[in-house]
Design a protein around this motif. Structure first.
Motif, mmCIF file in Angstrom:
data_model
loop_
_atom_site.group_PDB
_atom_site.id
_atom_site.type_symbol
_atom_site.label_atom_id
_atom_site.label_comp_id
_atom_site.label_asym_id
_atom_site.label_seq_id
_atom_site.Cartn_x
_atom_site.Cartn_y
_atom_site.Cartn_z
ATOM 1 N N UNK A 286 0.930 -1.269 -0.309
ATOM 2 C CA UNK A 286 -0.306 0.139 0.290
ATOM 3 C C UNK A 286 0.812 1.297 0.092
ATOM 4 N N UNK A 287 1.699 1.818 0.830
ATOM 5 C CA UNK A 287 2.723 2.920 1.261
ATOM 6 C C UNK A 287 3.691 3.087 -0.361
ATOM 7 N N UNK A 307 2.503 -7.657 -9.916
ATOM 8 C CA UNK A 307 3.310 -8.574 -9.461
ATOM 9 C C UNK A 307 2.894 -8.908 -7.719
ATOM 10 N N UNK A 308 1.645 -7.771 -7.279
ATOM 11 C CA UNK A 308 1.839 -7.655 -6.500
ATOM 12 C C UNK A 308 0.285 -8.077 -6.422
ATOM 13 N N UNK A 309 -0.394 -8.178 -7.450
ATOM 14 C CA UNK A 309 -2.222 -9.015 -7.626
ATOM 15 C C UNK A 309 -1.929 -10.363 -7.453
ATOM 16 N N UNK A 310 -0.440 -10.194 -8.273
ATOM 17 C CA UNK A 310 -0.145 -11.929 -8.923
ATOM 18 C C UNK A 310 0.512 -12.801 -7.438
ATOM 19 N N UNK A 360 -7.095 -6.421 -4.984
ATOM 20 C CA UNK A 360 -6.506 -5.690 -3.637
ATOM 21 C C UNK A 360 -5.318 -4.512 -4.440
ATOM 22 N N UNK A 361 -4.434 -5.201 -4.649
ATOM 23 C CA UNK A 361 -3.195 -3.871 -5.538
ATOM 24 C C UNK A 361 -4.215 -2.994 -6.254
ATOM 25 N N UNK A 362 -5.132 -3.795 -6.862
ATOM 26 C CA UNK A 362 -6.275 -2.546 -8.053
ATOM 27 C C UNK A 362 -6.580 -1.465 -7.208
#
Length: 508
Positions: A286-287, A307-310, A360-362
């Motif tokens: 998030x940050x 990369x975060x979504x995967x 979530x990252x979206x």
């Protein structure tokens, strides 16, 4: 942006969650045994009703983290001090508002309309009062947690969270040694834990961060208007999240027996604990996502989102697959006599959470520009519709699990719409997301689930079979993630880290 720091923060949160899951699962077992199915159902619906107002601190937490991280990305200490002062005043006001609503409208509804045995009504009301106070303390604590996360001091957050879980476990264990009404006593014990944890967060933030000092109020009416505008739209999203969870639980309470309510509570709790593995990575992301957007580093932000979504999905899938396969055995060992619907409910709740993990990252990227009106209006409307669709389906006579099917279909729709909205807000590539995230995720899911289910289906029923299913399904998941889920760059990076660790162990 340091990938090493993100990795360390994720590891700290990951270890935190392993400890918390073990503690929480055992705590639930103790609570269910000591309270009994009926009182556990009452506890779930009463505390669930209190958290109907969770959208208040939830909305503010999202705004607080966004504005803290944005100020840090801009390297603006004055704005950071103003952000803390404005948010602290707003949280105090929200805590007073929440307590007023809980002790007026909420108290009336619990006393007059919640379905429970007459002889347990007074205990349920006492539990409600203590749960309301615990909720107020959690609201006041929220801005301090937000500033700690914005500073990316995840090890401190992890430590306090573990202490919180240990204290709650102690409260659960003490139920066996108390002659007082257990529902009332447990409410008092959880309130005491909330007070201790709130004091810990406040003390640490006051000591470590200059912007948290309380000697002077750094007020900014302009910033208040900006934060409130962001928060007002985020409120819709949080209210809608309540409708997809707690309000549906109340609906199930009205139409089915306490055992069914308990089964839903168990399902949501297990799915929530599994999902937190992926939530932890998103907390660490998030940050840096917000900071990279504030610094106008759009390629960096896109890489973090892809990369975060995967990885958020993979971290959850690695545990979700064996748990879903062996759900009946796990619940039987854990709870001894789980409610009849608990196995199916929990599997469906995990499927719902898996879809959310990919998004979530979206959702974080959507908050970066600060323009939330369209995003929250569209997605919030779909989430609110989940409650009304669930009510309609149940009124037609369908079984209790139908509410999970409604939520799963809605989640798939929201994923598609969320991606399109994020593209509109940040110019994130939709095609790139499908190529770099969705396709690898589907490949991992199909291969690992297919092989694991085949072994599960043909193996002879036994505890050894269950253990082997867990081991092999996790192994197949990891191998599929490495060869199918990661691109060449990340495979090389992961291999390098592993070789480096092995070398250190070898020459130690």
């Amino acid at each position: 942006m340091s990938h090493k720091k993100i990795f360390k923060n994720t590891l700290a949160l990951y270890l935190r969650q392993i400890i918390i899951i073990l503690i929480t699962l055992y705590s639930m077992r103790v609570i269910l045994i000591e309270l009994g199915v009926e009182d556990y159902g009452i506890y779930s619906v009463v505390t669930g009703f209190v958290t109907l107002l969770a959208f208040l601190p939830g909305s503010m937490a999202s705004a607080t983290q966004r504005f803290f991280a944005f100020a840090m990305g801009k390297q603006d200490p004055e704005r950071l001090q103003q952000t803390f002062s404005v948010n602290l005043v707003m949280y105090i006001a929200i805590a007073l508002l929440a307590y007023t609503l809980l002790q007026t409208v909420g108290l009336w509804y619990v006393g007059e309309h919640l379905k429970m045995p007459d002889e347990r009504a007074s205990a349920a009301l006492a539990l409600y009062h203590y749960a309301s106070l615990s909720f107020v303390f959690s609201i006041f604590t929220a801005p301090f947690i937000a500033i700690l996360i914005a500073h990316e001091d995840m090890h401190l957050y992890a430590m306090i969270s573990v202490v919180d879980a240990v204290l709650k476990l102690a409260a659960a264990i003490s139920l066996a040694y108390v002659s007082y009404d257990l529902l009332v006593y447990y409410g008092i014990a959880l309130l005491a834990v909330s007070v201790v944890i709130a004091c810990a967060y406040v003390a640490i933030c006051l000591k470590r961060y200059a912007e948290c000092q309380l000697r002077k109020l750094y007020w900014s009416s302009r910033l208040l208007k900006e934060i409130w505008s962001f928060t007002a739209w985020t409120l819709l999203g949080q209210i809608s999240t309540v409708f997809r969870n707690q309000a549906v639980t109340v609906l199930v309470n009205q139409m089915f027996n306490p055992a069914t309510v308990a089964a839903r509570a168990i399902a949501l709790s297990v799915a929530g604990q599994v999902a937190v593995f992926s939530n932890n990575l998103n907390t660490g992301l998030y940050p840096p996502i917000i900071k990279s957007y504030a610094a106008n580093q759009r390629d960096e932000m896109a890489g973090l989102v892809f990369n975060g979504s995967k990885l958020t999905f993979f971290l959850m899938w690695m545990f979700a697959l064996p748990i879903m396969l062996e759900m009946e055995t796990i619940l039987r060992i854990w709870l001894e006599t789980p409610p009849p619907e608990a196995v199916l409910f929990t599997r469906l709740a995990i499927v719902e959470s898996l879809i959310m993990a990919l998004s979530m990252p979206l959702a974080t990227a959507a908050r970066a520009p600060g323009r939330m009106a369209l995003y929250e209006t569209v997605l919030g409307s779909i989430q609110i519709a989940i409650f009304f669709m669930s009510w309609w389906v149940l009124s037609l006579g369908y079984a209790a699990e139908s509410v999970f099917y409604v939520a799963i279909l809605a989640n798939l729709l929201m994923f598609k719409i969320r991606l399109l909205l994020v593209h509109r807000l940040t110019r994130l590539s939709v095609k790139g997301f499908y190529q770099k995230v969705v396709m690898p995720v589907l490949a991992v899911l199909v291969i690992s689930a297919g092989i694991s289910y085949a072994l599960f289906y043909f193996a002879t029923e036994s505890l050894l079979k269950s253990a082997l299913t867990v081991i092999f399904s996790m192994t197949f998941s990891v191998l599929a993630m490495y060869f199918l889920g990661l691109d060449k760059f990340w495979r090389k990076k992961v291999l390098g880290v592993l070789v480096n660790k092995v070398s250190k162990i070898r020459w130690a």
